[in-house]
Design a protein around this motif. Structure first.
Motif: not given
Lengths: 277, 852
Positions: B610-626
């Motif tokens: 809402s006006e007082y509860i803005p959307p939660t946002t996430t930036n995620q960075y992942t690096l993996g070796l398999y």
């Protein structure tokens, strides 16, 4: 007869163990507890103590060298003197007046502590108390049944104002605060109604003197006591909140001074007594 | 042909004047001599000997040239052009099925042998691969199924369903040369955990012998719960409301029974689980931490089967079978708790007779209308009922109904269209005065979702689609229990919002590299009717600071939030056994669980941004070796991640969240971050199978309103989290498995001081989460004893049954669930720190399971 099998997880699997842990350094804070009421026969004691290290085996230390006065916004001042065990009492009996704001001023550690003004709410009458009885298993001998008596207190909540209440029970003139030291109520859910309050946490035996007090409190007092209650009843449970500082309405007047714990409030009391039969 | 002149058509139907073995040029010359208007170049065509059957027409002869790929034939209206054959691309597509049940197999590798080309079956079991015409050998492999090879002559678009057999027992895999798939290397995206419930990974027994997908997930890296008997998962430092939990694509809002002791997912009815915790494909959104995708079984298309089990905690049964053999099937499954469990809480000594029970019902129908069209209908109803004392009853549960349509527009264009209704309800009845009442809350979703995948060639897949969810939230109503009750009727204002998204993604494979990138554009339109309070200085600090109230009419747009969510993942296959993956994911969340307790409760409500509860946002960075070793027998991975979470919801001290019309006045917004290293090693085949998982991580947040600088660890932070799970066949009927978990104790807030207030000893706290509980560790073992698989006559039994003995907490460690603080009962005035253990003893259990 249908038999239902119960497994109590707590009984079978759970356990409690007192542990010793390294605790942070204590802060040794000033603590105040005090109420002004409309009881004209009271000297309205105020207690001052100092918090102690949580791990200490000593009881909290009383403060006996403070100066205490209570002010009414009408200009009246009530002087207090030290009694014992951290208690200060007014020099004479007096009564608070509904609608008037009160605060406490304390001079301690060479500094002044003040509470916020708290307006004494209008008294709401406790209409009557009834006694309900139930047959229950005797905790000492479950094969036996005994009769337990519980209070039922009837009140009519005023419709035109928002009301907050605290219930206090006495058994044979001793305060009765187990298992619930702060029985609180807010009329948001039944504003203006006749409220039949059942208190099945507070059992009495035949012959006991039962006293029930309906204490009208302010919204701020209700919020403080609610937070205090959650700190001592739900911590450590999955339904509990993260522990936090329980801030009351007291502070040193200088900005960088330590926290003052406790609360000073103005309340009005309606009380009834009965002998349990 | 239609473009040819009528006269030419007549000529094409005339019989040839030659037959037998003849050179190509001779045959074409002969056609000219009888007046067929053909054009060709001897320089371009390759002359070769062809065999012509006697009596065929000119048209049939030309078709033969084309079909035998000797020449391409083009009719242009005036003449017939004969040109050298140019090889074409054709698509082979179909479904990979379990031969026993007919169910589709998801996530299997489809490899074109002798090439580096391949694909995987999608989330619905379909595959599609486009190749140059020719002869090929396709190999289908999946960790839980027998490898299957098939020859393909690809000279036209083809449909090919493949069926394969489940691997039977662990002992069948003793052969040392078993080669398993390398899907973990090929897969474009990092950080996926899969649990196939029917496979050995999925059958790990938990407390009281229950098999549970959520508890199973906790054995994987980066996934944790705050403690035993705690609701919700924290994935890579995210909140419990930041996981998108889907059951057959429909949202599940509370995936727990028994306040979190077990999940709602009946292992009898579930087929597999996929958890996406790093890169989240653009087709998913609405939550910022992970996607937990649970798929129900489809129902056996070939024969009617029943299965089930009974343990101490619950009994379950499933019946599945064909409605029309090979075309349609049904599945119905139910689970019921057997005992009214008592959950009396140590701190609630005043509440006696606190007992709970639950039930689940899963249904599924699937109808294969044609090769290109399949319909599914799946549903779930679940309920918990909690009797609290004598006078209060709570009921809560999820319901969902999903209609899904898989349709192949062409061999290269696959679509999945679904429409679902999903609800979570809570109801409480209290007959005790004061305030005998009936209270209700509810969240309901009505959604349509479309995903299309276009595979122009084996190296590219384009996906696109849209989704829209109409959220309807009834945060709470309360009415008198009967006419004598003292309570008033109160109804909090409903909320409604339209959460919509459009997405596009492109998966591309080049030599050694593959990419998956895309964009999701999401938005929430909060709709009227509704009331928005205006606060002094625009800050909702308290009810008393309300300055104005704005009323919105029905369907008015109250608030609009739009977010761009780019996603990209790169897979660099360094060699045949090693790959390096990196990804970035941005996600936005428009729904928030309002809960300030340590573990969420069934009563908690959801709230729209809402006006007082803005959307939660996430930036995620992942690096993996398999890295895979020993012909993919061992699968190793190492991943690091960092995520920053904006507008994470926190609560004021003593926040009043019950029936609060101005709930925004009780909330705070924090900035959170989480980072960690996850190591995972899995042995996939052999007599001894299992995995080791280790996570080193931190999750912390700060509330700008309180402190501009200091981050405080989150309640669920565990620095070290180690788990390992192994299973082994001991004989042809006996197998054993063991799990061991170790983790750093969760943060705890220790008191500095004690003080007295009205005779009560009160702990005083200074800083939040200033210490930790003792480390947690636990060993569980289980033994599985199979019934006889072969009759005395030597014939294989059709029915299976087995017993499982589970021993939870083998060495009876009293792991701390929490600390609580109290006054010593024998020494008044002295405070105690008390360690509380939920399962502080060894807990054996036995279950019986059957299938016939």
């Amino acid at each position: 007869m249908k038999k239902v099998i119960y497994i109590s997880l707590i009984f079978l699997f759970a356990c409690e163990q007192v542990v010793v842990v390294d605790l942070p350094q204590p802060q040794k804070l000033v603590v105040l507890e005090g109420w002004i009421s409309d009881d004209s026969t009271s000297r309205h004691p105020i207690r001052l103590t100092r918090s102690n290290a949580f791990s200490s085996t000593n009881r909290v230390a009383p403060i006996d060298d403070a100066d205490v006065i209570v002010q009414a916004r009408t200009g009246e001042v009530f002087n207090y003197s030290y009694d014992q065990d951290g208690y200060y009492t007014a020099n004479s009996e007096y009564s608070g007046i509904s609608g008037v704001a009160y605060r406490v001023l304390v001079f301690v550690d060479s500094m002044e502590v003040r509470s916020e003004w708290d307006i004494m709410p209008e008294k709401v009458q406790l209409n009557n108390i009834q006694i309900q009885s139930f047959q229950e298993n005797d905790p000492d001998d479950p094969s036996q049944q005994i009769t337990i008596y519980y209070p039922k207190a009837n009140t009519i909540d005023p419709v035109e104002e928002r009301n907050f209440y605290r219930w206090v029970f006495y058994k044979n003139e001793e305060i009765y605060n187990e298992p619930d030291p702060f029985t609180l109520q807010d009329d948001r859910l039944f504003n203006g109604n006749l409220i039949p309050n059942n208190f099945q946490n507070f059992g009495y035996d035949a012959g006991d003197e039962m006293e029930v007090q309906l204490i009208s409190i302010s919204a701020r007092t209700h919020a403080y006591l609610s937070l205090l209650k959650s700190q001592i009843t739900t911590l450590g449970t999955s339904g509990g909140t993260t522990p936090a500082i329980v801030e009351g309405n007291l502070s040193f007047i200088s900005d960088d001074s330590p926290l003052v714990l406790g609360y000073f409030g103005a309340v009005s009391i309606s009380s009834q007594k009965r002998t349990v039969r | 042909m239609s473009s040819l002149l009528y006269a030419q058509q007549g000529a094409l139907q005339s019989n040839l004047i030659f037959w037998g073995e003849i050179s190509l040029f001779q045959s074409l010359d002969s056609l000219r001599t009888i007046g067929i208007p053909i054009a060709y170049s001897r320089d371009k065509l390759t002359n070769q000997t062809i065999t012509v059957t006697q009596g065929i027409t000119v048209k049939q002869f030309l078709d033969q040239l084309s079909n035998d790929r000797i020449a391409d034939i083009q009719y242009d209206g005036k003449q017939i052009i004969i040109s050298p054959h140019i090889p074409r691309n054709y698509t082979i597509h179909g479904v990979l099925r379990n031969v026993e049940s007919g169910e589709h197999i998801i996530g299997a590798t489809v490899q074109v042998l002798g090439t580096r080309l391949g694909t995987t079956t999608n989330g619905y079991g379909y595959y599609s691969i486009t190749l140059n015409e020719g002869e090929y050998q396709l190999e289908f492999s999946h960790i839980n199924y027998q490898r299957k090879k098939t020859e393909v002559s690809l000279y036209r678009n083809s449909y090919l369903d493949i069926s394969t057999t489940p691997k039977v027992t662990e002992l069948d895999e003793v052969e040392v040369n078993t080669v398993t798939d390398d899907a973990n290397l090929i897969e474009n995206i990092p950080s996926i955990n899969r649990i196939v419930i029917s496979g050995p990974d999925g059958q790990i027994p938990y407390l009281l012998g229950e098999v549970d997908v959520i508890q199973n997930a906790l054995l994987k890296p980066g996934i944790r719960a705050i403690g035993e008997d705690a609701s919700g998962l924290h994935v890579r430092g995210g909140g419990v409301d930041q996981n998108l939990t889907l059951l057959d694509e429909a949202t599940i809002y509370n995936p727990n029974h028994f306040y979190g002791l077990i999940s709602i997912f009946n292992p009898e009815a579930v087929n597999n689980v996929r958890i996406l915790k790093g890169f989240i494909p653009p087709s998913y959104g609405g939550r910022t931490s992970s996607v937990i995708e649970v798929r129900q079984k489809e129902g056996n298309m070939n024969e009617t089967r029943a299965s089930g089990g009974i343990g101490i905690l619950s009994a379950r049964a499933l019946v599945e079978g064909p409605l029309h053999k090979g075309k349609s099937s049904f599945l119905i499954s139910s689970r019921q708790s057997l005992l009214n469990l008592s959950i009396d809480d140590f701190a609630s000594t005043s509440v006696r007779r606190n007992r709970i029970r639950f039930q689940d019902l899963n249904v599924k129908l699937n109808f294969k209308y044609s090769q290109s069209s399949t319909y599914y209908l799946s549903g779930y109803v679940g309920n918990d009922r909690n009797q609290v004392g004598l006078n209060s009853t709570r009921n809560w549960g999820n319901r969902m109904l999903n209609f899904r349509w898989n349709y192949l527009f062409s061999p290269k264009l696959f679509s999945n269209i679904s429409a679902f209704v999903s609800e979570y309800n809570y109801k409480i009845e209290s007959t005790e005065e004061p305030g005998a009442f009936v209270g209700r809350s509810k969240i309901a979703d009505y959604s349509i979702k479309t995903n299309l995948s276009y595979l122009p060639n084996p190296n590219n897949e384009l996906s696109f689609g849209f989704s829209t969810i109409y959220h309807r939230l009834l945060p709470g109503s309360r009415e008198p229990f009967d006419q004598n009750a003292s309570t008033n009727t109160i109804e909090l204002e409903n909320e409604q919002g339209l959460e919509s998204a459009a997405h596009f993604g492109h998966e591309m494979t080049t030599d050694g590299f593959s990419f998956h990138y895309g964009l999701r554009v999401s938005g929430l339109h909060t709709l009227g009717p509704g009331t928005v309070y205006q606060y002094r200085d625009g800050i909702p600090s308290a009810d008393s600071t309300i300055t104005d109230t704005i009323q919105f009419k029905r369907l008015d747009i109250i608030e609009k939030n739009i977010n761009l969510e780019p996603r990209i993942s790169l897979n660099w296959k360094l060699n045949g056994t090693t790959s390096l993956k990196a990804s970035f994911t941005r996600t936005a969340q428009y729904l928030h669980l309002i809960s300030n307790t340590i573990s969420p409760a069934p009563t908690d409500i959801w709230k729209l941004s809402s006006e007082y509860i803005p959307p939660t946002t996430t930036n995620q960075y992942t690096l993996g070796l398999y890295k895979n070793l020993k012909d993919n027998t061992w699968e190793l991975s190492s991943e690091v991640y960092y995520k920053d979470i904006g507008n994470n919801i926190q609560y004021k001290n003593g926040a009043d969240l019950v029936f609060n019309e101005n709930i925004e006045t009780e909330l705070l917004l924090s900035q959170a971050r989480a980072y960690g290293l996850e190591l995972y090693a899995k042995k996939k085949t052999g007599k001894l199978k299992g995995w080791i998982s280790y996570t080193l991580s931190k999750a912390e947040s700060r509330i700008p309103e309180f402190d501009d600088v200091r981050f405080v660890v989150e309640n669920h932070d565990k620095t070290h989290d180690f788990s390992t799970s192994w299973s082994m066949g001991l004989s042809d009927r006996l197998s054993a498995s063991a799990n061991f978990v170790f983790n750093t104790g969760i943060p705890v807030t220790l008191p500095t001081d004690k003080y007295e207030y009205e005779g009560n000893l009160i702990p005083h706290f200074q800083f939040r989460n200033n210490a930790r509980l003792p480390d947690y560790h636990r060993l569980d073992v289980s033994f599985k004893w199979d019934g006889k698989k072969v009759k005395k006559s030597g014939e294989k039994r059709k029915n299976d049954d087995y017993w499982i003995l589970t021993i939870y907490n083998v060495y009876a460690r009293q792991n701390a669930y929490s600390y609580f603080y109290r006054e010593s009962p024998i020494d008044p005035g002295t405070a105690q720190v008390v360690k509380y253990s939920i399962f502080g003893t060894i807990i054996p259990a036995i279950t019986y399971n059957f299938r016939f």
